[in-house]
Design a protein around this motif. Structure first.
Motif, short mmCIF file in Angstrom:
data_model
loop_
_atom_site.label_atom_id
_atom_site.label_comp_id
_atom_site.label_asym_id
_atom_site.label_seq_id
_atom_site.Cartn_x
_atom_site.Cartn_y
_atom_site.Cartn_z
N LYS A 134 0.84 -1.20 0.00
CA LYS A 134 0.00 0.00 0.00
C LYS A 134 0.87 1.25 0.00
N LYS A 135 2.08 1.14 0.57
CA LYS A 135 3.00 2.29 0.59
C LYS A 135 3.46 2.62 -0.82
N ALA A 136 3.50 1.61 -1.67
CA ALA A 136 3.83 1.84 -3.08
C ALA A 136 2.60 2.30 -3.85
N GLU A 137 1.43 1.78 -3.48
CA GLU A 137 0.20 2.13 -4.20
C GLU A 137 -0.10 3.62 -4.13
N ILE A 138 0.18 4.26 -2.99
CA ILE A 138 -0.18 5.68 -2.86
C ILE A 138 0.68 6.58 -3.74
N LYS A 139 1.71 6.01 -4.36
CA LYS A 139 2.52 6.79 -5.29
C LYS A 139 1.92 6.81 -6.69
N ARG A 140 0.93 5.98 -6.94
CA ARG A 140 0.27 5.94 -8.24
C ARG A 140 -0.55 7.22 -8.44
N GLU A 141 -0.53 7.73 -9.66
CA GLU A 141 -1.26 8.96 -9.97
C GLU A 141 -2.75 8.83 -9.69
N SER A 142 -3.28 7.63 -9.89
CA SER A 142 -4.71 7.41 -9.70
C SER A 142 -5.11 7.37 -8.23
N VAL A 143 -4.13 7.19 -7.35
CA VAL A 143 -4.40 7.03 -5.91
C VAL A 143 -3.92 8.23 -5.10
N ARG A 144 -2.86 8.86 -5.55
CA ARG A 144 -2.20 9.94 -4.79
C ARG A 144 -3.16 11.03 -4.29
N PRO A 145 -4.16 11.44 -5.06
CA PRO A 145 -5.04 12.51 -4.58
C PRO A 145 -5.92 12.12 -3.39
N TYR A 146 -6.07 10.82 -3.15
CA TYR A 146 -7.07 10.38 -2.18
C TYR A 146 -6.50 9.86 -0.86
N VAL A 147 -5.25 9.42 -0.86
CA VAL A 147 -4.65 8.87 0.36
C VAL A 147 -3.34 9.59 0.64
N ASP A 148 -3.26 10.22 1.81
CA ASP A 148 -2.10 11.05 2.12
C ASP A 148 -0.92 10.27 2.68
N SER A 149 -1.20 9.16 3.37
CA SER A 149 -0.08 8.36 3.88
C SER A 149 -0.57 6.97 4.28
N VAL A 150 0.39 6.10 4.54
CA VAL A 150 0.10 4.71 4.90
C VAL A 150 1.01 4.29 6.04
N ILE A 151 0.44 3.63 7.03
CA ILE A 151 1.25 2.96 8.06
C ILE A 151 0.70 1.55 8.26
N THR A 152 1.54 0.69 8.78
CA THR A 152 1.15 -0.70 9.03
C THR A 152 0.65 -0.85 10.47
N PHE A 153 0.12 -2.02 10.77
CA PHE A 153 -0.30 -2.31 12.14
C PHE A 153 0.90 -2.26 13.09
N GLU A 154 2.07 -2.70 12.61
CA GLU A 154 3.29 -2.60 13.41
C GLU A 154 3.55 -1.15 13.79
N GLU A 155 3.41 -0.27 12.82
CA GLU A 155 3.68 1.15 13.06
C GLU A 155 2.61 1.79 13.94
N LEU A 156 1.38 1.33 13.82
CA LEU A 156 0.32 1.83 14.70
C LEU A 156 0.64 1.48 16.15
N GLN A 157 1.11 0.26 16.37
CA GLN A 157 1.48 -0.14 17.74
C GLN A 157 2.58 0.76 18.29
N ALA A 158 3.55 1.08 17.43
CA ALA A 158 4.65 1.96 17.85
C ALA A 158 4.12 3.36 18.18
N LEU A 159 3.18 3.87 17.38
CA LEU A 159 2.59 5.18 17.64
C LEU A 159 1.85 5.20 18.97
N LEU A 160 1.05 4.18 19.22
CA LEU A 160 0.29 4.11 20.47
C LEU A 160 1.22 4.10 21.68
N ASP A 161 2.25 3.28 21.60
CA ASP A 161 3.16 3.15 22.74
C ASP A 161 4.07 4.37 22.90
N SER A 162 4.31 5.09 21.80
CA SER A 162 5.13 6.30 21.89
C SER A 162 4.42 7.38 22.70
N ARG A 163 3.08 7.32 22.76
CA ARG A 163 2.29 8.28 23.56
C ARG A 163 1.79 7.65 24.84
#
Length: 475
Positions: free
Chosen positions: A325-354
């Protein structure tokens, strides 16, 4: 460790968590001159030959956690300094060699790479060997084995090559589909997916400071993750981070199901467009059948489009199990609609960082989608949704699916399609075996148990149909 499958995942998480913590606190070190003790608490090496190498590797992990090499278009990166423990591999003679008289292995070798010592034991000259495998097939003792690096075994695209200078892995971007199989399988954590966690943190800060609407779009596979807490608590935790609201990508799946079903009925034969790695696989390996790829957006992009059509100032972040999905958001057809992508691993890191302990939070609702939109998370779900969408729209068409779980099954179906001998009229392609529930960005990979959890969540939907879920969708 209870949150992850492996120690490699946990190490990656620790780096992400500390990067996120420092970014939230505006104390992020840009020059990597100091490694937080929470990442590397010991002065002595715990995983490598010396503390200096260990620090150098962690520094590289920090760089990738902060976005990685901008000159490299691939979202998957290799850290050469961490990739030096695996043997180069290839065919090798094992202790099972009996020094037989037949010497069939030598007879079939086309380059004369096999010799014998005084005990008649076979040896392979790696400078001559072309890895054709004829010797292994000829040996009646199965004494010759083809050793592959874990990353190479995991990559069904043959995108992993070997750097002749230092023996480290190289990724052939022309073959890589960013599925992340190599990331999850590398036992030394030498391959990582780039993280966009910093830009997500900036969006969170902007939303809090300026009142910008920031939407988290969670993949249906979330129902199979965060097993130590309730799903409603995870949703509360995401909002606690600073997201305005949390929307189900399963609602985007409902939208796609209706559109893709109509497209299938119109064209008569189609391949799905929901898995970005599968779409990339077709484009790179079977370009002759590109015309059959559904012209519809993926559920992620469809939901992002839906949100931004209602509020053009809104920001959207996809949260899911997928590195592609991190590669998909670079597509011209997708770029206008999705600003960023994170994984469940990264969500866990975000939660624990706060220091957000989601098990202590109240449960929040997540009820945007139908049963059929939610089961997109596992193999077969898209097919079921397409059949249901055809029925709900009163279309005179019968879906005859080729439900493909993993690269091997996708390859067979696409090969048949390219030869004009595919009997089925709809290819549901999932590059990860079992579907999104086994994506590289998952905290845990539970196979059938994960599918059961997704189905349980799907049955809790209050939507009467796919059409009603779409009709009632809002932000």
């Amino acid at each position: 460790m209870y949150k992850f499958d492996t120690k490699v995942q946990h190490l990656k998480y620790r780096v992400l968590r500390e990067i996120a913590r420092n970014a939230f606190d505006d104390t992020l070190l840009k020059n990597f001159s100091e490694i937080p003790k929470t990442i590397m608490p010991n002065k002595e090496p715990t995983m490598r030959c010396c503390v200096y190498k260990e620090r150098a590797i962690i520094t590289e992990r920090m760089k990738i956690a902060m976005g990685g090499d901008e000159s490299n278009p691939n979202v998957i990166e290799v850290m050469p300094i961490a990739c030096d423990e695996c043997p180069v591999g290839g065919y090798q003679v094992t202790d099972s060699c009996r020094g037989c008289i037949a010497k069939r292995c030598s007879d079939v070798c086309p380059v004369g790479a096999i010799t014998f010592d005084k005990n008649h034991q076979a040896h392979i000259d790696k400078s001559k060997c072309i890895n054709c495998g004829k010797c292994a097939n000829a040996c009646q003792f199965s004494a010759i084995h083809n050793y592959k690096r874990p990353c190479q075994s995991a990559c069904k695209m043959d995108a992993i090559e070997i750097n002749e200078e230092d023996g480290s892995a190289l990724i052939n971007n022309d073959k890589c589909v960013a599925c992340g199989a190599c990331v999850y399988r590398c036992p030394f954590g030498a391959i990582m997916d780039k993280s966009y966690i910093l830009e997500v943190i900036e969006m969170i800060k902007d939303a809090k400071a300026n009142g910008t609407k920031l939407y988290a779009m969670v993949a249906p596979a979330i129902a199979s993750q965060f097993g130590y807490a309730k799903l409603g608590q995870v949703i509360s935790g995401i909002k606690e981070l600073g997201f305005t609201d949390v929307k189900e990508v399963a609602l985007g799946a409902d939208m796609v199901a209706l559109k893709e079903a109509a497209e299938l009925a119109e064209k008569g034969k189609l391949t799905s467009s929901c898995c970005p790695a599968f779409v990339s696989y077709i484009e790179k390996f079977y370009p002759q059948v590109k015309e059959y790829i559904s012209h519809n957006l993926s559920p992620m992009a469809e939901l992002g489009k839906f949100i931004k059509e209602q509020d053009p100032t809104a920001k959207t972040v996809f949260i899911g199990p997928c590195t592609a999905k991190k590669a998909e958001i670079k597509r011209e057809s997708v770029r206008p609609y999705v600003d960023s992508v994170i994984t469940f691993e990264e969500l866990q890191a975000l939660l624990d960082s706060r220091d957000i302990e989601i098990t202590e939070l109240p449960e929040d609702d997540l009820n945007d989608a139908s049963f059929y939109g939610r089961i997109f998370a596992h193999s077969g779900g898209l097919t079921g949704a397409a059949a249901r969408a055809i029925e709900e729209q009163g279309l005179d068409f019968k879906v005859v699916p080729a439900t493909c779980s993993g690269v091997d099954e996708c390859k067979i179906a696409l090969l048949k399609l390219s030869k004009g001998i595919l009997k089925e009229n709809f290819i549901e392609g999932m590059i990860c075996e079992g579907g999104c529930i086994n994506g590289a960005g998952c905290l845990t990979h539970m196979g059938a148990k994960a599918a059961t959890k997704v189905d349980t969540h799907a049955k809790q939907s209050t939507a009467e149909s796919i059409k009603s879920a779409v009709a009632n969708g809002s932000i």
